[in-house]
Every structure is written in structure tokens, then in C-alpha cells.
Motif scaffolding. Structure first.
Motif, PDB file in Angstrom:
ATOM      1  N   ASP A  50       0.811  -1.228   0.000  1.00 17.66           N
ATOM      2  CA  ASP A  50       0.000   0.000   0.000  1.00 17.66           C
ATOM      3  C   ASP A  50       0.849   1.286   0.000  1.00 17.66           C
ATOM      4  N   PRO A  51       1.266   1.729  -1.181  1.00 19.91           N
ATOM      5  CA  PRO A  51       2.051   2.965  -1.282  1.00 19.91           C
ATOM      6  C   PRO A  51       1.249   4.225  -0.997  1.00 19.91           C
ATOM      7  N   SER A  52      -0.065   4.107  -0.864  1.00 22.32           N
ATOM      8  CA  SER A  52      -0.883   5.298  -0.615  1.00 22.32           C
ATOM      9  C   SER A  52      -0.820   5.770   0.836  1.00 22.32           C
ATOM     10  N   LEU A  53      -0.311   4.943   1.746  1.00 21.92           N
ATOM     11  CA  LEU A  53      -0.241   5.319   3.153  1.00 21.92           C
ATOM     12  C   LEU A  53       0.774   6.451   3.367  1.00 21.92           C
ATOM     13  N   ASP A  54       0.462   7.346   4.267  1.00 22.73           N
ATOM     14  CA  ASP A  54       1.373   8.450   4.590  1.00 22.73           C
ATOM     15  C   ASP A  54       2.465   7.935   5.520  1.00 22.73           C
ATOM     16  N   ARG A  55       3.678   7.858   5.021  1.00 22.55           N
ATOM     17  CA  ARG A  55       4.794   7.324   5.795  1.00 22.55           C
ATOM     18  C   ARG A  55       5.746   8.412   6.292  1.00 22.55           C
ATOM     19  N   SER A  56       5.363   9.648   6.154  1.00 25.62           N
ATOM     20  CA  SER A  56       6.220  10.741   6.630  1.00 25.62           C
ATOM     21  C   SER A  56       6.187  10.808   8.152  1.00 25.62           C
ATOM     22  N   LEU A  57       7.290  11.225   8.750  1.00 26.14           N
ATOM     23  CA  LEU A  57       7.366  11.396  10.201  1.00 26.14           C
ATOM     24  C   LEU A  57       6.880  12.795  10.579  1.00 26.14           C
ATOM     25  N   ALA A  58       6.020  12.864  11.578  1.00 24.42           N
ATOM     26  CA  ALA A  58       5.512  14.161  12.045  1.00 24.42           C
ATOM     27  C   ALA A  58       6.544  14.785  12.984  1.00 24.42           C
TER      28      ALA A  58
ATOM     29  N   VAL B   9      -1.609  -4.771  21.303  1.00 25.52           N
ATOM     30  CA  VAL B   9      -1.721  -4.251  22.673  1.00 25.52           C
ATOM     31  C   VAL B   9      -1.116  -2.861  22.778  1.00 25.52           C
ATOM     32  N   PHE B  10       0.048  -2.650  22.186  1.00 28.43           N
ATOM     33  CA  PHE B  10       0.666  -1.321  22.236  1.00 28.43           C
ATOM     34  C   PHE B  10      -0.220  -0.290  21.548  1.00 28.43           C
ATOM     35  N   GLY B  11      -0.851  -0.706  20.474  1.00 30.51           N
ATOM     36  CA  GLY B  11      -1.737   0.209  19.782  1.00 30.51           C
ATOM     37  C   GLY B  11      -2.896   0.643  20.658  1.00 30.51           C
ATOM     38  N   GLU B  12      -3.427  -0.284  21.456  1.00 36.85           N
ATOM     39  CA  GLU B  12      -4.542   0.041  22.341  1.00 36.85           C
ATOM     40  C   GLU B  12      -4.124   0.963  23.482  1.00 36.85           C
ATOM     41  N   VAL B  13      -2.906   0.788  23.995  1.00 39.87           N
ATOM     42  CA  VAL B  13      -2.477   1.531  25.186  1.00 39.87           C
ATOM     43  C   VAL B  13      -1.982   2.935  24.847  1.00 39.87           C
ATOM     44  N   VAL B  14      -1.167   3.056  23.817  1.00 35.64           N
ATOM     45  CA  VAL B  14      -0.537   4.355  23.553  1.00 35.64           C
ATOM     46  C   VAL B  14      -0.882   4.942  22.191  1.00 35.64           C
ATOM     47  N   GLY B  15      -1.704   4.263  21.415  1.00 33.52           N
ATOM     48  CA  GLY B  15      -2.083   4.840  20.129  1.00 33.52           C
ATOM     49  C   GLY B  15      -0.939   4.946  19.150  1.00 33.52           C
ATOM     50  N   VAL B  16      -0.429   3.804  18.700  1.00 35.85           N
ATOM     51  CA  VAL B  16       0.715   3.769  17.785  1.00 35.85           C
ATOM     52  C   VAL B  16       0.362   4.467  16.474  1.00 35.85           C
ATOM     53  N   THR B  17       1.282   5.293  15.990  1.00 32.85           N
ATOM     54  CA  THR B  17       1.067   6.015  14.726  1.00 32.85           C
ATOM     55  C   THR B  17       1.972   5.518  13.602  1.00 32.85           C
ATOM     56  N   GLY B  18       2.973   4.720  13.933  1.00 32.10           N
ATOM     57  CA  GLY B  18       3.888   4.236  12.909  1.00 32.10           C
ATOM     58  C   GLY B  18       4.710   3.072  13.432  1.00 32.10           C
ATOM     59  N   ILE B  19       5.216   2.257  12.504  1.00 30.97           N
ATOM     60  CA  ILE B  19       6.002   1.073  12.840  1.00 30.97           C
ATOM     61  C   ILE B  19       7.444   1.264  12.369  1.00 30.97           C
ATOM     62  N   VAL B  20       8.386   0.813  13.199  1.00 35.00           N
ATOM     63  CA  VAL B  20       9.789   0.716  12.792  1.00 35.00           C
ATOM     64  C   VAL B  20      10.143  -0.766  12.792  1.00 35.00           C
TER      65      VAL B  20
ATOM     66  N   ARG C 178      -1.933  -4.167   8.269  1.00 35.80           N
ATOM     67  CA  ARG C 178      -3.346  -4.536   8.303  1.00 35.80           C
ATOM     68  C   ARG C 178      -3.845  -4.658   9.737  1.00 35.80           C
ATOM     69  N   GLU C 179      -3.000  -5.148  10.612  1.00 32.18           N
ATOM     70  CA  GLU C 179      -3.406  -5.353  12.000  1.00 32.18           C
ATOM     71  C   GLU C 179      -3.689  -4.039  12.705  1.00 32.18           C
ATOM     72  N   LEU C 180      -2.814  -3.048  12.510  1.00 30.35           N
ATOM     73  CA  LEU C 180      -2.934  -1.784  13.224  1.00 30.35           C
ATOM     74  C   LEU C 180      -3.581  -0.676  12.415  1.00 30.35           C
ATOM     75  N   GLY C 181      -3.550  -0.830  11.104  1.00 32.04           N
ATOM     76  CA  GLY C 181      -4.065   0.248  10.278  1.00 32.04           C
ATOM     77  C   GLY C 181      -3.134   1.447  10.233  1.00 32.04           C
ATOM     78  N   VAL C 182      -1.869   1.232  10.588  1.00 26.63           N
ATOM     79  CA  VAL C 182      -0.861   2.304  10.533  1.00 26.63           C
ATOM     80  C   VAL C 182       0.307   1.819   9.687  1.00 26.63           C
ATOM     81  N   PRO C 183       1.048   2.727   9.071  1.00 24.58           N
ATOM     82  CA  PRO C 183       2.101   2.320   8.135  1.00 24.58           C
ATOM     83  C   PRO C 183       3.430   1.994   8.796  1.00 24.58           C
ATOM     84  N   VAL C 184       4.200   1.167   8.104  1.00 22.65           N
ATOM     85  CA  VAL C 184       5.618   1.020   8.429  1.00 22.65           C
ATOM     86  C   VAL C 184       6.307   2.275   7.916  1.00 22.65           C
ATOM     87  N   LYS C 185       6.968   2.998   8.815  1.00 22.11           N
ATOM     88  CA  LYS C 185       7.588   4.268   8.427  1.00 22.11           C
ATOM     89  C   LYS C 185       9.104   4.190   8.294  1.00 22.11           C
TER      90      LYS C 185
END
Length: 389
Positions: free
Chosen positions: A167-175, A327-338, A356-363
Motif C-alpha cells: 500500500d504505497p498510498s499510506l502516509d509514511r512521513s514522520l511528524a 496491545v501497544f496500539g490500544e495503550v498508547v495509540g501507535v502512529t507508525g512502525i519501525v 493490516r493489523e494496526l491500520g498504521v504504516p511502516v515508516k
């Protein structure tokens, strides 16, 4: 007569003694030049110069240690060159995943057994069951409809399907852009880095600092892993190499939330662009430790909003990393994966599964052990590397 004799003898002894004393004192005066206090020899440093000394009330000399030399500040490698290296390293690893897929798809006639073999290869690569089924179904349809048989055309179809899955459409930029508060004050972007033990969080924070410094960002590091004594030292070493300050506690076992808060405050005071906060590794099934992570998040947001929460996963753990991510996604709201240790792994499909599991991109992806082996994730480069192009 005898009495006079004894008197003269006593006078002679007294005169001889007085003369002897006078001669002795004279000799000492000529040798020493007067009375003096014996001084200890000066202590020399490596370059032969005597170090500065300060005196205590008792008169004892205290030799001050020589000031340490200023460390050489490194200039990290530009980020652009790392993307090319990612593709080269994946290609050099001879990915068995890509090789097996291409080998099966290039056969003259694909039987159901061949399609089953393809699906098995996808599952072994940790793509995940649902994603594997979708990819196989799409490939079957296109091969039958288009009548594709030659290896080059099949490879193109496979590449397109894999790129779509990543999925290249995901925003992978770091905020990492500073914020402006309601009162007009400039607040640094705050990046919280979390994960289980052994995934390489502290090293990732250090490498990420180098990425940001290469982009001319002012960075502050927060060593909120207060349970592992070496973690703060390790992070401080990473920071010192690129001239970045590290906020840490002076004692082990300190409140990690307090350290994180102080780091963000230091970032505000220094006018930094980004504050990177390292945290202790924790198992996702330890409720107390996960609650503490939630506390760190709450405390940080009292000083500045969180811009990113990056979850560091070891690519070699495959599907086991999905439970951690959930679990980490539920506790702290993960925005990106390394993803670390991605270089050379045959399980690169975890990129698809975790997104797919988290709905957030590998950044970001870790490519190796070098200080600049951390690069932004680029889907097409990644897929081409897996397929050996």
C-alpha cells in the motif's frame, strides 16, 4: 689544688661542647640556605605539565583532573542514499521468498498444487492468511484472463500485486514539525518510541536522531528507560556523536514519566525541533508496565502534544509481533512502525500483516548494524528488493 683542677676540666668540657654546636649550625646554614618546609614533588599529566591544584583547609594539595577533550561531532549520512542501499541489500540477500514465487509463477502450466505452493510461500513469509488469499485470487484471475506465461510478464504481475498489498498510498512521513501553542509559543514535536525487550529501541532512537540531524533538525533525547542502567549511557553516547543533548536521571529506577517530562521541557526551553523519548522494553502481557506506558504518554502531553508514537518490531519475529502491536496500539495509540533486522530476512511479509493489523504504516526500517542503517520505508524499493531486481 685538686678542686681547681676539676673546675678547669669542667670549663674545658663546656667550651668544647659550645664550639662543636656552633660549627654544626654553621654547616647546616650553608647547605640549606635557611629553614624550609619540604614540598611534595609536582604530579605531571601526560603532556608533562603540572595540573592545577587547590588547597584544603588542612593545607593538603588536591589535584584536579584534566578536562576531557571535546568529542568529534559526526555528520550523519544523508537520508537519500539510504533508500538505494535498502534495495541493494535486500536484493543481495537473495530473498528465498521472491525467488520461490517467481520460480512457481514461471512454469508453463500452473496447477492447483502450484497455486497452493504459492500461498504457502506467502504464509511462510508472514504476509498473513487473508492477504495471501487475496493475492493468489487476483493473480489467478489475471493469469487466466491475460493468458500470461512468460516469466517477465508474470514477474510484473506479481510485483504489482505485492506493491498494492504494501500500500504505497499510506502516509509514511514522520511528524517532526514543531507545533504552535494557543499562546503563540513554539512547541517541539515529541516522538515516543515503544516496544518489547530486545527489539532495538534505544539503538533505533539513536539512529533516528542521526536521520533528523542529517536533515538539520535540532534534537533532544530523553532517556526514559530507567530500569536498565546501560540504556541511558548508550543513548547519551549516540547523542554525543552528533552533538545532541540527552536528558537522563542521575539514579536507576527513577520515574520514567518524570524523565520524559523533563526531556520535553528541556526541548521547549532550548527551542528544539524534535524530542525523542526512549522507553524501557516491556512485554505486552504485563498490565502494570503497560499502564506505566500510558502514564508516560499522559505526563508528556501536559507539556506538549505527542506527534508520533513509534512501535519498534523485530522483523524476524514474524506473526508473534502482531500480538505485541495490537496491545501497544490500544495503550498508547501507535502512529507508525519501525521494523528492525529487516535486512536479509525471508519474512518481509510482516510489513503487510502489521499494517493490516494496526491500520498504521511502516515508516522506518532497520537495515543492519551501522549507525546510518535506518531508512524511511519505500514500498516499491522494498518489493523490488524482495524480488531481486
Amino acid at each position: 689544688m685538686s678542686d681547681l683542677l676539676w673546675i678547669w676540666i669542667l670549663l674545658g668540657v663546656v667550651l668544647v661542647g659550645a664550639l662543636t654546636t656552633a660549627i654544626t649550625l654553621g654547616v647546616r646554614g650553608r647547605r640549606g640556605g635557611g629553614t624550609s618546609t619540604l614540598e611534595p614533588p609536582p604530579v605531571e599529566t601526560d603532556d608533562g605539565a603540572a595540573p592545577p591544584a587547590s588547597s584544603t583547609a588542612a593545607g593538603t594539595e588536591v589535584v584536579e583532573p584534566a578536562a576531557p577533550a571535546t568529542p568529534t561531532v559526526e555528520r550523519p549520512e544523508p537520508v537519500g542514499g539510504r533508500l538505494v542501499r535498502l534495495r541493494e541489500r535486500l536484493a543481495r540477500s537473495g530473498s528465498p521468498f521472491g525467488a520461490r514465487l517467481l520460480s512457481v509463477l514461471s512454469r508453463d502450466h500452473l496447477t492447483q498444487d502450484d497455486w497452493d505452493e504459492l500461498e504457502e510461500a506467502l504464509l511462510v513469509a508472514d504476509v498473513g492468511a487473508s492477504a495471501s488469499e487475496e493475492l493468489i485470487a487476483s493473480l489467478q484471475t489475471k493469469v487466466r484472463v491475460l493468458g500470461v506465461r512468460d516469466a517477465a510478464s508474470v514477474r510484473t504481475l506479481l510485483r504489482d500485486e505485492l506493491v498494492a498489498l504494501v500500500d504505497p498510498s499510506l502516509d509514511r512521513s514522520l511528524a517532526t514539525t514543531p507545533h504552535t501553542a494557543d499562546d503563540g509559543a513554539t512547541l517541539p514535536a515529541v516522538v515516543l518510541v515503544v516496544g518489547v525487550n530486545g527489539t532495538g529501541k534505544t539503538t533505533t532512537v539513536g539512529k533516528l536522531a542521526r536521520v533528523l540531524v542529517a536533515e538539520d533538525r535540532d534534537v533532544v533525547l530523553g532517556a526514559a528507560d530507567t530500569f536498565r542502567a546501560a540504556a541511558a549511557d548508550q543513548l547519551q553516547t549516540w547523542g554525543a556523536r552528533v552533538g545532541v543533548p540527552t536528558v537522563r536521571s542521575d539514579r536507576d529506577g527513577a520515574d520514567p514519566a518524570a524523565v520524559a517530562f523533563d526531556a520535553v521541557r528541556r526541548g521547549r526551553e532550548d527551542g528544539a525541533d524534535v524530542v525523542l523519548v526512549d522507553t524501557a522494553g516491556r512485554l505486552q502481557n504485563k498490565a502494570g508496565l503497560m499502564d506505566e506506558l500510558g502514564k508516560i504518554r499522559r505526563v508528556i502531553t501536559k507539556e506538549a502534544p505527542l506527534s508520533e508514537v513509534l512501535l519498534v518490531l523485530d522483523a524476524t519475529t514474524g506473526q508473534n509481533g502482531l500480538a505485541q502491536a495490537r496491545v501497544f496500539g490500544e495503550v498508547v495509540g501507535v502512529t507508525g512502525i519501525v521494523l528492525t533486522k529487516l535486512d536479509g530476512t525471508a519474512r518481509g511479509g510482516i510489513v503487510v500483516a502489521v499494517q493490516r493489523e494496526l491500520g498504521v504504516p511502516v515508516k522506518l526500517v532497520g537495515l543492519g548494524e551501522g549507525p546510518d542503517d535506518l531508512a524511511p520505508f519505500e514500498p516499491t524499493q522494498f518489493v523490488d528488493g524482495l524480488l531481486g531486481d
